[in-house]
Enzyme design. Structure first.
Site, short mmCIF file in Angstrom:
data_model
loop_
_atom_site.label_atom_id
_atom_site.label_comp_id
_atom_site.label_asym_id
_atom_site.label_seq_id
_atom_site.Cartn_x
_atom_site.Cartn_y
_atom_site.Cartn_z
N HIS A 20 0.93 -0.81 0.08
CA HIS A 20 -0.38 -0.01 0.28
C HIS A 20 1.25 1.51 0.28
O HIS A 20 0.78 2.27 -0.12
CB HIS A 20 -1.40 -0.39 1.06
CG HIS A 20 -2.20 -0.15 0.79
ND1 HIS A 20 -2.74 0.48 -0.42
CD2 HIS A 20 -3.26 0.18 1.72
CE1 HIS A 20 -3.97 0.18 -0.38
NE2 HIS A 20 -4.19 0.19 0.66
N ASN A 67 -6.96 5.34 4.44
CA ASN A 67 -8.56 6.14 3.91
C ASN A 67 -8.45 7.33 4.08
O ASN A 67 -9.92 7.42 3.73
CB ASN A 67 -9.03 4.90 4.96
CG ASN A 67 -9.48 3.35 4.66
OD1 ASN A 67 -8.12 3.57 3.72
ND2 ASN A 67 -9.88 2.57 5.59
N ASP A 92 -0.63 2.79 -5.20
CA ASP A 92 -0.45 1.12 -5.89
C ASP A 92 -2.01 0.91 -6.48
O ASP A 92 -3.14 1.61 -5.90
CB ASP A 92 -0.40 0.74 -4.17
CG ASP A 92 -1.55 0.80 -3.63
OD1 ASP A 92 -2.65 -0.55 -3.11
OD2 ASP A 92 -1.57 2.00 -2.73
N ASN A 113 -9.47 2.55 -1.16
CA ASN A 113 -9.66 3.46 -0.28
C ASN A 113 -9.21 4.65 -0.30
O ASN A 113 -10.07 5.61 -0.52
CB ASN A 113 -10.33 3.08 0.50
CG ASN A 113 -10.61 2.11 0.83
OD1 ASN A 113 -11.72 1.11 0.72
ND2 ASN A 113 -10.63 0.29 1.41
#
Length: 189
Positions: A20, A67, A92, A113
């Site tokens: 991530h 997020n 990513d 997200n």
């Protein structure tokens, strides 16, 4: 007006080499290539101030966790009065092969997200992006959240760094004339 190159990731040592954090890894590579004059933590992000071909560029790593990435993006855009056409979001993408790179001008979040939050807060999906491939999970039983938060090995990290270094000239083109279509035509091969 400066250009904003923002890489998505999660702050903290435990997330440094996770899939991530490909956006943070890309920002580090670009900073290594182009350098920066000063940096600070402000507007919910680590900010690095650079100049490329005489144009101001801000590199950013949100410190909000993935997020809520849009909070940092909006804060930086508002404070520095940056137009949406002058940003590139690097993140990513589990649907692309490891270390591949794809430029896009718009599109859905694709289940990401951080991008969902940016689209929600910008009120638009019309922004420039660079997606860095992290490979899909090894099997269908693998939860996506576990995959994106899994650590990459040294070879995987080096592959991503090498790819970003290989395409790093995209920034000179983007800074020179804000022509993202030109960037896509040159680097989406």
């Amino acid at each position: 007006m400066p250009k904003l190159i923002i890489g998505l990731g999660n702050p903290g040592k435990q997330y440094e080499v996770t899939r991530h954090n490909a956006g943070f890894i890309a920002i580090d590579c670009l900073l290594e290539r182009y350098g920066f004059q000063n940096s600070k933590e402000d507007l919910k992000a680590q900010l690095f101030f650079s100049s490329i071909n005489g144009e101001k560029v801000i590199f950013a790593k949100p410190q909000t966790f993935m997020n809520l990435s849009g909070q940092a993006l909006i804060a930086i855009m508002n404070f520095y009065k940056i137009n949406i056409k002058d940003i590139i979001v690097i993140y990513d993408d589990k649907d692309l092969p490891l270390a591949s790179a794809r430029f896009r001008e718009k599109g859905s979040a694709g289940g990401h997200n951080g991008i969902k939050n940016i689209i929600a807060l910008l009120g638009s999906d019309q922004f420039n992006r660079l997606r860095i491939g992290i490979d899909p999970p090894p099997n269908k039983e693998y939860k996506i959240v576990d995959w994106v938060l899994s650590k990459m090995n040294n070879n995987e990290i080096e592959s991503i760094k090498q790819r970003v270094n290989d395409i790093s000239d995209f920034l000179k083109i983007f800074v020179q004339d804000s022509d993202f279509k030109k960037v896509m035509n040159m680097f989406n091969k």
